[in-house]
Design a protein around this motif. Structure first.
Motif, PDB file in Angstrom:
ATOM      1  N   UNK A   1       0.890  -1.163   0.000  1.00  9.68           N
ATOM      2  CA  UNK A   1       0.000   0.000   0.000  1.00  9.68           C
ATOM      3  C   UNK A   1       0.927   1.212   0.000  1.00  9.68           C
ATOM      4  N   UNK A   2       0.683   2.156  -0.893  1.00  8.79           N
ATOM      5  CA  UNK A   2       1.532   3.341  -0.992  1.00  8.79           C
ATOM      6  C   UNK A   2       0.669   4.593  -1.035  1.00  8.79           C
ATOM      7  N   UNK A   3       1.271   5.727  -0.639  1.00  7.96           N
ATOM      8  CA  UNK A   3       0.586   7.022  -0.656  1.00  7.96           C
ATOM      9  C   UNK A   3       1.461   8.028  -1.390  1.00  7.96           C
ATOM     10  N   UNK A   4       0.848   8.729  -2.337  1.00  8.31           N
ATOM     11  CA  UNK A   4       1.525   9.806  -3.057  1.00  8.31           C
ATOM     12  C   UNK A   4       0.705  11.084  -2.921  1.00  8.31           C
ATOM     13  N   UNK A   5       1.295  12.200  -3.291  1.00  8.30           N
ATOM     14  CA  UNK A   5       0.553  13.460  -3.376  1.00  8.30           C
ATOM     15  C   UNK A   5       0.256  13.689  -4.852  1.00  8.30           C
ATOM     16  N   UNK A   6      -1.041  13.894  -5.142  1.00  7.37           N
ATOM     17  CA  UNK A   6      -1.484  14.057  -6.524  1.00  7.37           C
ATOM     18  C   UNK A   6      -2.369  15.290  -6.649  1.00  7.37           C
ATOM     19  N   UNK A   7      -2.526  15.815  -7.872  1.00  6.14           N
ATOM     20  CA  UNK A   7      -3.399  16.973  -8.073  1.00  6.14           C
ATOM     21  C   UNK A   7      -4.823  16.665  -7.606  1.00  6.14           C
ATOM     22  N   UNK A   8      -5.414  17.594  -6.864  1.00  2.05           N
ATOM     23  CA  UNK A   8      -6.770  17.418  -6.346  1.00  2.05           C
ATOM     24  C   UNK A   8      -7.789  18.009  -7.290  1.00  2.05           C
ATOM     25  N   UNK A   9      -9.018  17.783  -7.019  1.00  2.00           N
ATOM     26  CA  UNK A   9      -9.530  17.102  -5.832  1.00  2.00           C
ATOM     27  C   UNK A   9      -9.698  15.597  -6.011  1.00  2.00           C
ATOM     28  N   UNK A  10      -9.522  15.066  -7.224  1.00  2.00           N
ATOM     29  CA  UNK A  10      -9.852  13.659  -7.490  1.00  2.00           C
ATOM     30  C   UNK A  10      -8.645  12.737  -7.607  1.00  2.00           C
ATOM     31  N   UNK A  11      -7.428  13.264  -7.595  1.00  2.00           N
ATOM     32  CA  UNK A  11      -6.262  12.416  -7.783  1.00  2.00           C
ATOM     33  C   UNK A  11      -6.062  12.073  -9.246  1.00  2.00           C
ATOM     34  N   UNK A  12      -5.296  11.005  -9.492  1.00  2.00           N
ATOM     35  CA  UNK A  12      -4.950  10.627 -10.859  1.00  2.00           C
ATOM     36  C   UNK A  12      -5.189   9.128 -11.071  1.00  2.00           C
ATOM     37  N   UNK A  13      -5.039   8.678 -12.303  1.00  2.00           N
ATOM     38  CA  UNK A  13      -5.235   7.255 -12.601  1.00  2.00           C
ATOM     39  C   UNK A  13      -3.946   6.458 -12.457  1.00  2.00           C
ATOM     40  N   UNK A  14      -2.807   7.150 -12.354  1.00  2.00           N
ATOM     41  CA  UNK A  14      -1.511   6.512 -12.133  1.00  2.00           C
ATOM     42  C   UNK A  14      -0.650   7.479 -11.318  1.00  2.00           C
ATOM     43  N   UNK A  15       0.217   6.981 -10.461  1.00  2.00           N
ATOM     44  CA  UNK A  15       1.054   7.881  -9.654  1.00  2.00           C
ATOM     45  C   UNK A  15       1.902   8.790 -10.538  1.00  2.00           C
ATOM     46  N   UNK A  16       1.998  10.064 -10.138  1.00  2.00           N
ATOM     47  CA  UNK A  16       2.798  11.018 -10.909  1.00  2.00           C
ATOM     48  C   UNK A  16       4.018  11.501 -10.147  1.00  2.00           C
ATOM     49  N   UNK A  17       4.095  11.211  -8.862  1.00  2.00           N
ATOM     50  CA  UNK A  17       5.207  11.701  -8.062  1.00  2.00           C
ATOM     51  C   UNK A  17       5.820  10.613  -7.207  1.00  2.00           C
ATOM     52  N   UNK A  18       6.668  11.048  -6.298  1.00  2.00           N
ATOM     53  CA  UNK A  18       7.333  10.131  -5.389  1.00  2.00           C
ATOM     54  C   UNK A  18       6.359   9.542  -4.382  1.00  2.00           C
ATOM     55  N   UNK A  19       6.682   8.356  -3.887  1.00  2.00           N
ATOM     56  CA  UNK A  19       5.884   7.736  -2.833  1.00  2.00           C
ATOM     57  C   UNK A  19       6.167   8.462  -1.527  1.00  2.00           C
ATOM     58  N   UNK A  20       5.101   8.945  -0.888  1.00  2.00           N
ATOM     59  CA  UNK A  20       5.184   9.692   0.360  1.00  2.00           C
ATOM     60  C   UNK A  20       5.344   8.744   1.544  1.00  2.00           C
ATOM     61  N   UNK A  21       4.629   7.615   1.490  1.00  2.00           N
ATOM     62  CA  UNK A  21       4.685   6.585   2.537  1.00  2.00           C
ATOM     63  C   UNK A  21       4.254   5.265   1.915  1.00  2.00           C
ATOM     64  N   UNK A  22       4.734   4.147   2.496  1.00  2.00           N
ATOM     65  CA  UNK A  22       4.320   2.842   2.007  1.00  2.00           C
ATOM     66  C   UNK A  22       4.359   1.825   3.142  1.00  2.00           C
ATOM     67  N   UNK A  23       3.649   0.718   2.943  1.00  2.00           N
ATOM     68  CA  UNK A  23       3.615  -0.361   3.927  1.00  2.00           C
ATOM     69  C   UNK A  23       3.400  -1.681   3.197  1.00  2.00           C
ATOM     70  N   UNK A  24       4.056  -2.716   3.672  1.00  2.00           N
ATOM     71  CA  UNK A  24       3.829  -4.048   3.141  1.00  2.00           C
ATOM     72  C   UNK A  24       2.510  -4.577   3.653  1.00  2.00           C
ATOM     73  N   UNK A  25       1.813  -5.349   2.829  1.00  2.00           N
ATOM     74  CA  UNK A  25       0.551  -5.956   3.241  1.00  2.00           C
ATOM     75  C   UNK A  25       0.749  -7.420   3.564  1.00  2.00           C
TER      76      UNK A  25
END
Length: 64
Positions: free
Chosen positions: A40-64
């Motif tokens: 599971x990963x979190x990125x910062x994306x243009x709002x308000x709806x986000x994007x269909x694919x990550x456009x920037x660096x991963x802000x945080x991540x965790x193994x599932x």
């Protein structure tokens, strides 16, 4: 301003968007088949709806 945090589920294929939230302190529930994803990963994306694919660096991540 103008960006949201976007949650991604990552498995063997392309990252799958799993929702957005606007505040770092917000809670976010994700429902998914854990056998299909290993990260599971979190990125910062243009709002308000986000994007269909990550456009920037991963802000945080965790193994599932």
């Amino acid at each position: 301003q103008g960006y949201v945090y976007e949650v991604w589920l990552i498995g063997d294929g392309n990252p799958v968007p799993a929702g957005v939230f606007a505040h770092a302190t917000a809670q976010h529930a994700v429902a998914a088949d854990r056998s299909l994803f290993n990260t599971l990963a979190i990125t910062m994306e243009p709002g308000p709806m986000g994007t269909t694919a990550p456009t920037g660096d991963i802000y945080a991540s965790a193994s599932l």
